[in-house]
Write a protein that holds these residues in place. Structure first.
Motif, PDB file in Angstrom:
ATOM      1  N   TYR A   1       0.726  -1.095   0.043  1.00 46.66           N
ATOM      2  CA  TYR A   1       0.023   0.048   0.110  1.00 46.66           C
ATOM      3  C   TYR A   1       0.767   1.322   0.036  1.00 46.66           C
ATOM      4  CZ  TYR A   1      -3.771  -3.366   1.041  1.00 46.66           C
ATOM      5  OH  TYR A   1      -4.810  -4.424   0.897  1.00 46.66           O
ATOM      6  N   GLU A   2       2.043   1.086   0.347  1.00 44.74           N
ATOM      7  CA  GLU A   2       2.798   2.543   0.724  1.00 44.74           C
ATOM      8  C   GLU A   2       3.896   2.741  -0.347  1.00 44.74           C
ATOM      9  OE1 GLU A   2       3.836   2.799   4.770  1.00 44.74           O
ATOM     10  OE2 GLU A   2       1.961   2.292   5.505  1.00 44.74           O
ATOM     11  N   GLY A   3       4.034   1.498  -1.155  1.00 41.72           N
ATOM     12  CA  GLY A   3       5.141   1.526  -2.095  1.00 41.72           C
ATOM     13  C   GLY A   3       6.506   1.793  -1.347  1.00 41.72           C
ATOM     14  N   LEU A   4       6.768   0.721  -0.516  1.00 47.36           N
ATOM     15  CA  LEU A   4       7.917   0.626   0.100  1.00 47.36           C
ATOM     16  C   LEU A   4       9.154   0.601  -1.110  1.00 47.36           C
ATOM     17  CD1 LEU A   4       9.595  -0.267   2.762  1.00 47.36           C
ATOM     18  CD2 LEU A   4       9.385  -2.539   1.898  1.00 47.36           C
ATOM     19  N   HIS A   5      10.276   1.332  -0.600  1.00 45.95           N
ATOM     20  CA  HIS A   5      11.303   1.520  -1.637  1.00 45.95           C
ATOM     21  C   HIS A   5      12.420   0.861  -1.181  1.00 45.95           C
ATOM     22  CE1 HIS A   5       8.972   4.577  -3.977  1.00 45.95           C
ATOM     23  NE2 HIS A   5       8.643   5.056  -2.792  1.00 45.95           N
ATOM     24  N   ILE A   6      13.412   0.433  -2.022  1.00 44.35           N
ATOM     25  CA  ILE A   6      14.635  -0.539  -1.512  1.00 44.35           C
ATOM     26  C   ILE A   6      15.553   0.520  -1.179  1.00 44.35           C
ATOM     27  CG2 ILE A   6      13.711  -2.685  -2.646  1.00 44.35           C
ATOM     28  CD1 ILE A   6      15.779  -2.192  -4.616  1.00 44.35           C
ATOM     29  N   LYS A   7      16.564   0.306  -0.517  1.00 46.18           N
ATOM     30  CA  LYS A   7      17.745   0.945  -0.388  1.00 46.18           C
ATOM     31  C   LYS A   7      19.029   0.076  -0.738  1.00 46.18           C
ATOM     32  CE  LYS A   7      15.483   3.533   3.621  1.00 46.18           C
ATOM     33  NZ  LYS A   7      14.607   2.627   4.358  1.00 46.18           N
ATOM     34  N   ALA A   8      19.098  -0.126  -1.866  1.00 45.05           N
ATOM     35  CA  ALA A   8      19.962  -1.092  -2.460  1.00 45.05           C
ATOM     36  C   ALA A   8      21.660  -0.549  -2.233  1.00 45.05           C
ATOM     37  CB  ALA A   8      19.735  -1.562  -3.775  1.00 45.05           C
ATOM     38  N   LYS A   9      22.391  -1.329  -2.093  1.00 46.15           N
ATOM     39  CA  LYS A   9      23.789  -1.009  -2.205  1.00 46.15           C
ATOM     40  C   LYS A   9      24.584  -2.271  -2.932  1.00 46.15           C
ATOM     41  CE  LYS A   9      25.266  -1.864   2.612  1.00 46.15           C
ATOM     42  NZ  LYS A   9      25.815  -1.378   3.604  1.00 46.15           N
ATOM     43  N   ARG A  10      25.726  -1.711  -3.330  1.00 46.19           N
ATOM     44  CA  ARG A  10      26.547  -2.699  -4.026  1.00 46.19           C
ATOM     45  C   ARG A  10      27.328  -3.814  -2.905  1.00 46.19           C
ATOM     46  NH1 ARG A  10      31.628  -3.724  -6.916  1.00 46.19           N
ATOM     47  NH2 ARG A  10      31.117  -4.755  -8.818  1.00 46.19           N
ATOM     48  N   GLN A  11      27.094  -4.967  -2.803  1.00 44.66           N
ATOM     49  CA  GLN A  11      27.676  -5.823  -1.740  1.00 44.66           C
ATOM     50  C   GLN A  11      27.971  -7.058  -2.317  1.00 44.66           C
ATOM     51  OE1 GLN A  11      25.080  -5.298   1.745  1.00 44.66           O
ATOM     52  NE2 GLN A  11      23.413  -4.698   0.206  1.00 44.66           N
ATOM     53  N   SER A  12      28.667  -7.924  -1.303  1.00 41.23           N
ATOM     54  CA  SER A  12      28.839  -9.345  -1.908  1.00 41.23           C
ATOM     55  C   SER A  12      27.554 -10.290  -1.174  1.00 41.23           C
ATOM     56  CB  SER A  12      30.085  -9.829  -0.935  1.00 41.23           C
ATOM     57  OG  SER A  12      30.181 -11.159  -1.351  1.00 41.23           O
ATOM     58  N   LEU A  13      26.770 -10.650  -2.304  1.00 39.97           N
ATOM     59  CA  LEU A  13      25.954 -11.711  -1.600  1.00 39.97           C
ATOM     60  C   LEU A  13      26.267 -12.885  -1.147  1.00 39.97           C
ATOM     61  CD1 LEU A  13      22.524 -12.224  -1.970  1.00 39.97           C
ATOM     62  CD2 LEU A  13      23.142 -13.437  -4.231  1.00 39.97           C
ATOM     63  N   LEU A  14      27.387 -13.179  -1.507  1.00 35.06           N
ATOM     64  CA  LEU A  14      28.189 -14.550  -0.789  1.00 35.06           C
ATOM     65  C   LEU A  14      28.531 -14.341   0.431  1.00 35.06           C
ATOM     66  CD1 LEU A  14      29.108 -17.525  -1.107  1.00 35.06           C
ATOM     67  CD2 LEU A  14      31.462 -16.453  -1.821  1.00 35.06           C
ATOM     68  N   LEU A  15      29.076 -13.193   0.845  1.00 36.96           N
ATOM     69  CA  LEU A  15      29.366 -12.951   2.277  1.00 36.96           C
ATOM     70  C   LEU A  15      28.158 -12.652   3.152  1.00 36.96           C
ATOM     71  CD1 LEU A  15      32.382 -10.611   2.020  1.00 36.96           C
ATOM     72  CD2 LEU A  15      32.325 -12.849   2.933  1.00 36.96           C
ATOM     73  N   PHE A  16      27.018 -12.260   2.541  1.00 42.12           N
ATOM     74  CA  PHE A  16      25.827 -11.803   3.083  1.00 42.12           C
ATOM     75  C   PHE A  16      25.029 -13.205   3.526  1.00 42.12           C
ATOM     76  CE2 PHE A  16      21.340 -11.288   2.675  1.00 42.12           C
ATOM     77  CZ  PHE A  16      20.851 -10.491   3.842  1.00 42.12           C
TER      78      PHE A  16
END
Length: 181
Positions: free
Chosen positions: A19-34
């Motif tokens: 309903y509120e249109g949540l926005h992502i706060k993306a940043k470049r990072q290692s998916l493997l480490l995450f």
């Protein structure tokens, strides 16, 4: 109390997305480490439940643009589901791979050797509040939220399951940042 708090949090997140249109706060990072840090959070549960939990990487590119908080919610939901339905001595794998048919994408797979899902439930699993055959085990919010989070990342989510053979949930995410502009 913690379960109720988690449920309320998921309801709020689902409402914000819808309903509120949540926005992502993306940043470049290692998916493997995450993913490695997420798996580490589940190690105590894996030991307690005698489940073989492992992280596998088959992807050559694992540096992506993603919202860490949202991706954490997505993976926690998927791994929690895997633990709910995987018996003692079973396996759960969090795997990063590159789909052979889709260059420019990375796929996150959560694979378990759990009880599987009835075929009749499969088309409805991403509908908010849908509770399938194993409804006593959940609220019907988690997979709907996961679908929304994948969509916010311009990604896709798919689920494959067979009764008695386990379940695989695949999240495909685009490499690069073009999808964010």
């Amino acid at each position: 109390a913690l379960i109720l708090q988690h449920l309320v949090s998921q309801l709020i997140d689902l409402r914000r997305v819808g309903y509120e249109g949540l926005h992502i706060k993306a940043k470049r990072q290692s998916l493997l480490l995450f993913c490695s840090s997420v798996v580490q959070c589940f190690r105590p549960l894996a030991q307690q439940r005698a489940v073989n939990l492992r992280l596998e990487n088959e992807a050559s590119e694992t540096t992506l643009w993603f919202d860490q908080d949202l991706m954490e919610k997505l993976l926690y939901n998927l791994l929690s589901n895997a633990f709910k339905f995987t018996p003692e001595g079973g396996d759960i794998v969090l795997r990063l791979t590159e789909p052979s048919s889709d260059r420019g994408w990375v796929e996150i797979q959560v694979v378990d050797t759990g009880v599987g899902i009835a075929e009749a439930d499969l088309p409805h699993l991403f509908e908010p509040f849908y509770q399938g055959e194993n409804h006593a085990q959940g609220s019907g919010i988690g997979l709907a939220l996961c679908k929304e989070i994948a969509s916010l990342h311009h990604g896709r989510i798919a689920l494959y399951s067979e009764r008695g053979c386990g379940t695989t949930v695949s999240i495909s995410l685009p490499v690069g940042s073009d999808h964010l502009s």
